[in-house]
Design an enzyme around this catalytic site. Structure first.
Site, PDB file in Angstrom:
ATOM      1  N   GLY A  56       0.895  -1.215  -0.218  1.00  0.00           N
ATOM      2  CA  GLY A  56       0.046   0.209   0.017  1.00  0.00           C
ATOM      3  C   GLY A  56       0.716   1.495   0.161  1.00  0.00           C
ATOM      4  N   THR A  58       3.505   4.397   0.970  1.00  0.00           N
ATOM      5  CA  THR A  58       2.836   5.082   1.606  1.00  0.00           C
ATOM      6  C   THR A  58       1.469   6.228   1.809  1.00  0.00           C
ATOM      7  OG1 THR A  58       5.426   6.551   0.375  1.00  0.00           O
ATOM      8  CG2 THR A  58       4.195   8.523   1.475  1.00  0.00           C
ATOM      9  N   VAL A 232      13.067  30.091   8.106  1.00  0.00           N
ATOM     10  CA  VAL A 232      13.300  29.436   9.806  1.00  0.00           C
ATOM     11  C   VAL A 232      14.624  28.948   9.392  1.00  0.00           C
ATOM     12  CG1 VAL A 232      13.244  27.901  11.024  1.00  0.00           C
ATOM     13  CG2 VAL A 232      10.490  28.202  10.084  1.00  0.00           C
ATOM     14  N   LEU A 310       1.350  12.022  -6.884  1.00  0.00           N
ATOM     15  CA  LEU A 310       0.489  11.549  -6.439  1.00  0.00           C
ATOM     16  C   LEU A 310      -0.379  10.427  -7.064  1.00  0.00           C
ATOM     17  CD1 LEU A 310      -1.512  14.960  -8.363  1.00  0.00           C
ATOM     18  CD2 LEU A 310      -1.167  14.441  -6.146  1.00  0.00           C
ATOM     19  N   HIS A 312      -3.187   9.051  -8.017  1.00  0.00           N
ATOM     20  CA  HIS A 312      -3.353   8.845  -8.559  1.00  0.00           C
ATOM     21  C   HIS A 312      -2.704   8.552 -10.674  1.00  0.00           C
ATOM     22  CE1 HIS A 312      -4.831  12.569  -7.723  1.00  0.00           C
ATOM     23  NE2 HIS A 312      -4.243  13.432  -8.952  1.00  0.00           N
ATOM     24  N   HIS A 440     -30.420  19.336  -9.993  1.00  0.00           N
ATOM     25  CA  HIS A 440     -30.443  19.838  -8.986  1.00  0.00           C
ATOM     26  C   HIS A 440     -30.454  20.048  -7.694  1.00  0.00           C
ATOM     27  CE1 HIS A 440     -31.781  24.365  -7.379  1.00  0.00           C
ATOM     28  NE2 HIS A 440     -33.187  23.671  -6.734  1.00  0.00           N
TER      29      HIS A 440
HETATM   30  C1  LIG Z   1       0.629  13.196   4.723  1.00  0.00           C
HETATM   31  C2  LIG Z   1       1.265  13.050   2.484  1.00  0.00           C
HETATM   32  C3  LIG Z   1      -0.651  13.003   2.429  1.00  0.00           C
HETATM   33  C4  LIG Z   1      -0.443  12.428   0.840  1.00  0.00           C
HETATM   34  N1  LIG Z   1      -1.773  12.988   0.135  1.00  0.00           N
HETATM   35  C5  LIG Z   1      -1.900  13.101  -0.788  1.00  0.00           C
HETATM   36  C6  LIG Z   1      -3.484  12.714  -1.714  1.00  0.00           C
HETATM   37  O1  LIG Z   1      -4.646  13.301  -1.159  1.00  0.00           O
HETATM   38  N2  LIG Z   1      -4.189  12.045  -2.598  1.00  0.00           N
HETATM   39  C7  LIG Z   1      -2.608  12.240  -3.421  1.00  0.00           C
HETATM   40  O2  LIG Z   1      -2.819  12.007  -4.878  1.00  0.00           O
HETATM   41  N3  LIG Z   1      -2.220  11.666  -3.170  1.00  0.00           N
HETATM   42  C8  LIG Z   1      -1.707  12.091  -1.619  1.00  0.00           C
HETATM   43  N4  LIG Z   1       0.231  11.824  -0.899  1.00  0.00           N
HETATM   44  C9  LIG Z   1       1.415  11.051  -2.372  1.00  0.00           C
HETATM   45  C10 LIG Z   1       0.853   9.717  -2.330  1.00  0.00           C
HETATM   46  O3  LIG Z   1       1.156   8.570  -0.136  1.00  0.00           O
HETATM   47  C11 LIG Z   1       1.979   9.503  -2.940  1.00  0.00           C
HETATM   48  O4  LIG Z   1       2.472  10.191  -4.193  1.00  0.00           O
HETATM   49  C12 LIG Z   1       1.738   7.832  -3.781  1.00  0.00           C
HETATM   50  O5  LIG Z   1       2.094   7.134  -2.438  1.00  0.00           O
HETATM   51  C13 LIG Z   1       3.058   7.783  -4.289  1.00  0.00           C
HETATM   52  O6  LIG Z   1       2.858   6.258  -4.968  1.00  0.00           O
HETATM   53  P1  LIG Z   1       4.051   5.749  -4.948  1.00  0.00           P
HETATM   54  O7  LIG Z   1       3.280   3.682  -5.795  1.00  0.00           O
HETATM   55  O8  LIG Z   1       5.065   6.320  -5.956  1.00  0.00           O
HETATM   56  O9  LIG Z   1       4.889   5.024  -4.128  1.00  0.00           O
HETATM   57  P2  LIG Z   1       4.655   4.709  -2.193  1.00  0.00           P
HETATM   58  O10 LIG Z   1       4.003   4.499  -2.048  1.00  0.00           O
HETATM   59  O11 LIG Z   1       5.876   5.701  -1.925  1.00  0.00           O
HETATM   60  O12 LIG Z   1       4.833   3.261  -2.274  1.00  0.00           O
HETATM   61  C14 LIG Z   1       6.365   2.762  -2.343  1.00  0.00           C
HETATM   62  C15 LIG Z   1       7.192   1.430  -1.920  1.00  0.00           C
HETATM   63  O13 LIG Z   1       7.949   0.937  -2.100  1.00  0.00           O
HETATM   64  C16 LIG Z   1       9.039   0.803  -1.319  1.00  0.00           C
HETATM   65  N5  LIG Z   1       9.875   0.518  -1.089  1.00  0.00           N
HETATM   66  C17 LIG Z   1      10.773   1.720  -1.304  1.00  0.00           C
HETATM   67  N6  LIG Z   1      12.131   1.148  -1.730  1.00  0.00           N
HETATM   68  C18 LIG Z   1      12.046  -0.390  -2.129  1.00  0.00           C
HETATM   69  C19 LIG Z   1      13.536  -0.828  -1.937  1.00  0.00           C
HETATM   70  N7  LIG Z   1      14.301  -0.815  -2.167  1.00  0.00           N
HETATM   71  N8  LIG Z   1      12.437  -2.493  -1.976  1.00  0.00           N
HETATM   72  C20 LIG Z   1      11.893  -2.606  -1.396  1.00  0.00           C
HETATM   73  N9  LIG Z   1      10.558  -1.961  -1.720  1.00  0.00           N
HETATM   74  C21 LIG Z   1      10.596  -0.929  -1.672  1.00  0.00           C
HETATM   75  C22 LIG Z   1       8.110   1.196  -0.067  1.00  0.00           C
HETATM   76  O14 LIG Z   1       8.529   1.195   1.250  1.00  0.00           O
HETATM   77  C23 LIG Z   1       7.138   1.805  -0.551  1.00  0.00           C
HETATM   78  O15 LIG Z   1       5.521   0.664   0.734  1.00  0.00           O
HETATM   79  C24 LIG Z   1       0.100  12.297   0.077  1.00  0.00           C
HETATM   80  C25 LIG Z   1       1.290  11.660   0.673  1.00  0.00           C
HETATM   81  C26 LIG Z   1       1.968  12.075   2.099  1.00  0.00           C
HETATM   82  C27 LIG Z   1       3.257  11.885   2.365  1.00  0.00           C
END
Ligand SMILES: Cc1cc2nc3c(=O)[nH]c(=O)nc-3n(C[C@H](O)[C@H](O)[C@H](O)COP(=O)(O)OP(=O)(O)OC[C@H]3O[C@@H](n4cnc5c(N)ncnc54)[C@H](O)[C@@H]3O)c2cc1C
Length: 452
Positions: A56, A58, A232, A310, A312, A440
Site C-alpha cells: 500500500g 506511503t 526558519v 500523486l 492517482h 438541481h
Molecule cells: C502525508 C501525505 C498525504 C498525501 N495525500 C495524498 C492525497 O491525498 N492524494 C494523492 O494523490 N497523493 C497524496 N500523497 C502522495 C502519495 O502518497 C504518493 O504520491 C504515492 O504514495 C506515490 O505512490 P508510489 O507507488 O510512487 O510510492 P509509495 O506509495 O511511496 O510506495 C513505494 C513503496 O516502495 C517500497 N520500497 C522503497 N524502496 C524499496 C526497496 N528498495 N525494496 C522494496 N521496496 C521498497 C516502500 O516501502 C513503499 O511501500 C500524500 C503523501 C503524503 C506523505
C-alpha cells in the site's frame, strides 16, 4: 513486448532460466507498484513484486488514507482510533489483489545486481532474480531542510505527526504546501494552536494565487496563524510543542544500487523517464555498448520519477508502463492531471493557473488570450443548504472556447474539478458545457453557473 524487453528474454540471463523468469519484476508495492502488478497479472503476465515495508506504500500507510481519515474524524482521539481500523482493512484489500496466481509477493528490500536482475535481502542465498522488465516504484520520502536544531525532539515529519498519541497544544508547521496546509487545517479543527511558517509569499504554489490567498484567509479566520515570507533558520527559535517539517518530498532511491543498472539520477534526485516511463538516463552498460539482449526493459513510475507526486498519477503511470511492455497503445492524458488539497474547505485544480496563462508560460496559453469564468459557492442553493458558502471557482477557456483548466476552493471542489478534468479530456468548449444539464440542487451547478 517492446523491443528491449523482448530481447532481454534471450540475452545474458542464463538460457535455462529464461522460460521461468518473470515478465515484470516490480520494486515497491505502493499505488504505482501494486497497480502495475494487478494490471499486468490480469493481462496474463507473470509478476514478482518486492516490498520492503507494508503493502500500500506511503499512500495507504502514512499518506493519503491516514490524512483523509483525520479530515473526516470529529476529534484527534477518534482519528487515531479510526486509523487502526481503516488502514489494516485497506491493506488486506491490497494483499488480496497481490494474491493473484500470476503475482509473487516477496517481502524484503530490493537492490539491483545488474541491468536485468535484482537481489532481495529476504532471499537467504542472495541469488539475483532476473526479469524481462523491471519497474522501479519506490516512491518518495520527506525532504529535510538543512536547518539548525533538526535533532530537536519536537521535530517530526508527516509520518511522525500521524504517530503522536496526544494532541499537541501548539503545532508549528514549516511549509505551506499541500501536506502543511492539510495538517494545519485538521489540527486547527482538533483544537491545536497552529502556526504555519512559509518562505514564499503565498501558500500552495501550484494553485491559482487568487484561490490560494482566499483559502489562506479562510483558514486564518478559523484561527490559524500564517507567517508568510519567513525563513526558519533555527528550530530553537520556534515556540511550539511539536514542529512539523512539511517542506516537500524527494524520490526514494537509496540502497537500490542503481549504478549496477547503469541508471544516473537527475539533479533533483529523480529517475529520468520518457512518456512511457522508460528510464532514459542509462549508461552505456545498459543501453547498448554491451549486447542489447543483456538488458531488461527498465521503467520508473510514481513519486520516484519526480513527475507528479500523486497517488492517482502513480497508478496511471503503472498502466502506461505495462501497456508499453505489452506493445499496447492507450489514450491516457498525463498533461491533464487534477489534484486536490483536503483542507476545510478543500481546494482543487487542473490545468494552468491564471498567472501562467497571463504570462503565456504554458503550452496551452493561446495567442488569442484566455477568458476567466468565475462562480461562487454563496450563490449555489445546495451550498447554502449545506451551510458551506465559502468558496470560489475559476474556469479558464482559450481559443474557440476550449476549456483550459479550473482552480477552485470550497466544499467538494475536488469533485467539480474532476468533472472539468473529464471535459478537458474530451476537448469540451464553454458553449458545450453550457448545454449540459446538471442536477438541481447540486454543487455541480456551480460549474455550469460559471458559464451562464
Ligand atoms: C502525508 C501525505 C498525504 C498525501 N495525500 C495524498 C492525497 O491525498 N492524494 C494523492 O494523490 N497523493 C497524496 N500523497 C502522495 C502519495 O502518497 C504518493 O504520491 C504515492 O504514495 C506515490 O505512490 P508510489 O507507488 O510512487 O510510492 P509509495 O506509495 O511511496 O510506495 C513505494 C513503496 O516502495 C517500497 N520500497 C522503497 N524502496 C524499496 C526497496 N528498495 N525494496 C522494496 N521496496 C521498497 C516502500 O516501502 C513503499 O511501500 C500524500 C503523501 C503524503 C506523505
Amino acid at each position: 513486448m517492446n523491443n528491449s524487453s523482448a530481447s532481454a528474454a534471450s540475452g545474458s540471463v542464463p538460457a535455462a532460466s529464461t522460460a521461468g523468469i518473470p515478465d515484470i519484476l516490480i520494486i515497491g508495492a505502493g499505488p504505482g507498484g501494486y497497480r502495475a502488478a494487478e494490471y499486468a497479472a490480469k493481462q496474463g503476465l507473470k509478476v514478482v513484486i518486492i516490498e520492503a515495508g507494508e503493502v500500500g506504500g506511503t499512500c495507504l500507510n502514512v499518506g493519503c488514507i491516514p490524512t483523509k481519515t483525520y479530515v473526516h474524524s470529529a476529534s484527534f482521539a477518534e482519528a487515531r482510533e479510526r486509523m487502526d481500523t481503516v488502514i489494516p482493512q485497506l491493506r488486506s484489500g491490497v494483499e488480496g489483489i497481490l494474491s493473484h496466481p500470476n503475482i509473487t509477493l516477496i517481502r524484503g528490500k530490493a537492490s539491483f545486481a545488474s541491468p536485468c536482475s535484482v537481489c532481495c535481502d529476504a532471499i537467504a542465498t542472495n541469488e539475483p532474480i532476473a526479469a524481462k522488465n523491471i519497474i522501479i516504484a519506490t516512491g518518495s520520502e520527506t525532504k529535510w531542510l538543512p536547518l539548525k536544531g533538526l535533532d530537536d525532539s519536537r521535530v517530526v515529519d508527516s509520518t511522525g505527526l500521524l504517530q503522536l498519541d496526544t494532541l499537541p497544544k501548539r503545532l508549528a508547521i514549516i511549509g505551506a504546501g499541500v501536506i502543511g496546509m492539510e495538517f494545519a487545517s485538521v489540527f486547527n479543527r482538533f483544537g491545536s494552536e497552529v502556526t504555519v511558517i512559509e518562505y514564499l509569499k503565498e501558500c500552495l504554489p501550484a494553485l491559482d494565487s487568487d484561490i490560494a490567498k482566499r483559502l489562506r484567509k479562510t483558514l486564518e479566520k478559523r484561527g490559524i496563524t500564517f507567517k508568510m515570507k519567513t525563513a526558519v533558520e533555527n528550530i530553537a527559535d520556534i515556540d511550539a510543542d511539536v514542529v512539523l517539517m512539511a517542506t516537500g518530498r524527494k524520490p526514494r532511491t537509496e540502497g537500490l544500487n542503481l549504478e549496477a543498472a547503469g541508471i544516473t539520477l537527475a539533479p533533483n534526485g529523480a529517475i529520468p523517464v520518457d512518456e512511457n516511463f522508460c528510464v532514459t538516463s542509462l549508461s552505456a552498460a545498459s543501453s547498448g555498448s554491451v549486447p542489447a539482449a543483456s538488458t531488461a526493459g527498465l521503467y520508473a513510475i510514481g513519486d520516484v520519477n519526480g513527475r507528479q507526486m500523486l497517488a492517482h498519477a502513480a497508478e496511471m503511470q503503472a498502466v502506461r508502463a505495462v501497456n508499453h511492455i505489452m506493445g499496447k497503445k492507450d489514450g491516457i492524458r498525463f498533461d491533464i492531471m487534477p489534484a486536490a488539497i483536503f483542507t476545510e474547505p478543500e481546494a482543487a485544480c487542473v490545468g494552468p493557473t491564471e498567472d501562467q496563462l497571463k504570462n503565456a508560460t504554458v503550452p496551452d496559453a493561446s495567442p488569442a488570450g484566455y477568458t476567466c469564468h468565475k462562480a461562487f459557492w454563496r450563490a449555489n442553493g445546495k451550498a447554502l443548504a449545506m451551510n458551506e458558502t465559502e468558496g470560489m471557482l475559476k474556469l479558464f477557456s482559450g481559443d474557440g472556447g476550449r476549456i483550459l483548466g479550473c482552480h477552485a476552493y470550497g466544499a467538494h471542489s475536488a469533485d467539480i474539478v474532476q468533472e472539468v478534468s473529464t471535459l478537458m479530456c474530451k476537448h469540451t468548449t464553454i458553449d458545450e458545457l453550457r448545454d449540459m444539464v446538471h442536477i438541481h440542487p447540486t454543487l455541480g451547478e456551480i460549474l455550469r453557473g460559471a458559464v451562464e
